[in-house]
Design a protein around this motif. Structure first.
Motif, PDB file in Angstrom:
ATOM      1  N   LEU A  13      -0.811  -7.173  -0.492  1.00 15.46           N
ATOM      2  CA  LEU A  13      -1.333  -6.288  -1.541  1.00 15.46           C
ATOM      3  C   LEU A  13      -2.691  -6.779  -2.043  1.00 15.46           C
ATOM      4  CD1 LEU A  13       1.865  -5.521  -3.661  1.00 15.46           C
ATOM      5  CD2 LEU A  13       0.658  -3.968  -2.120  1.00 15.46           C
ATOM      6  N   ARG A  30      -6.901   0.564  -3.418  1.00 18.06           N
ATOM      7  CA  ARG A  30      -6.998  -0.070  -2.104  1.00 18.06           C
ATOM      8  C   ARG A  30      -8.396   0.166  -1.542  1.00 18.06           C
ATOM      9  NH1 ARG A  30      -1.724   1.628  -2.205  1.00 18.06           N
ATOM     10  NH2 ARG A  30      -0.227   0.083  -1.489  1.00 18.06           N
ATOM     11  N   PHE A  36      -2.880   2.002  -6.091  1.00 15.82           N
ATOM     12  CA  PHE A  36      -1.605   1.298  -5.970  1.00 15.82           C
ATOM     13  C   PHE A  36      -0.567   1.992  -6.841  1.00 15.82           C
ATOM     14  CE2 PHE A  36      -4.525  -2.037  -4.676  1.00 15.82           C
ATOM     15  CZ  PHE A  36      -3.859  -2.607  -3.608  1.00 15.82           C
ATOM     16  N   GLU A  40       3.553  -1.666  -7.318  1.00 17.49           N
ATOM     17  CA  GLU A  40       2.617  -2.550  -6.613  1.00 17.49           C
ATOM     18  C   GLU A  40       1.661  -3.213  -7.611  1.00 17.49           C
ATOM     19  OE1 GLU A  40       2.229  -0.362  -2.262  1.00 17.49           O
ATOM     20  OE2 GLU A  40       1.080   0.434  -3.969  1.00 17.49           O
TER      21      GLU A  40
END
Length: 129
Positions: A13, A30, A36, A40
């Motif tokens: 991640l 991302r 996310f 996450e």
């Protein structure tokens, strides 16, 4: 059971975080532009110093891989252009037949590496564009 010091899912991640987005600093995105999920984001917030270090090391490896791949792509194009420039204007000659054995061997070597690194063979066989 004791948790490992570096959680691979957290490292993954962290390697995906786009740190250049000036949007809302409370949101994480991302590198491909997607955001996310809340879960996450929460997991990233629990990253340990060891996980951050591991993610930074992975990003450095990815950047080096990209630099090496780009250098090989450039070498491939440069080698090809060396012979294109020798063809008469408007010629459709087989450029590979004009290459020296040494240059053709290097061309073949580079083509295989670049194709493997970039998936060019897959794209050439499967893209319908």
């Amino acid at each position: 059971m004791r948790q490992p010091s570096v959680r691979p899912n957290v490292v993954v991640l962290l390697t995906e975080v786009d740190s250049t987005r000036p949007d809302d600093p409370s949101l994480l995105y991302r590198r491909n532009g997607t955001s996310f999920t809340t879960a996450e984001h929460d997991m990233i917030c629990t990253a340990t110093p060891a996980e951050i270090t591991a993610a930074n090391a992975q990003r450095r490896l990815e950047n080096e891989w990209a630099r090496e791949t780009h250098a090989m792509q450039k070498a491939l194009v440069d080698l090809f252009m060396k012979y294109v420039d020798q063809l008469p204007d408007g010629s459709c000659s087989n450029i590979y037949a004009t290459m020296t054995d040494e240059d053709y061997a290097e061309y073949e070597r580079l083509v295989k590496i670049v194709a493997a690194r970039t998936g060019l063979e897959y794209r050439a066989e499967h893209d319908n564009n």
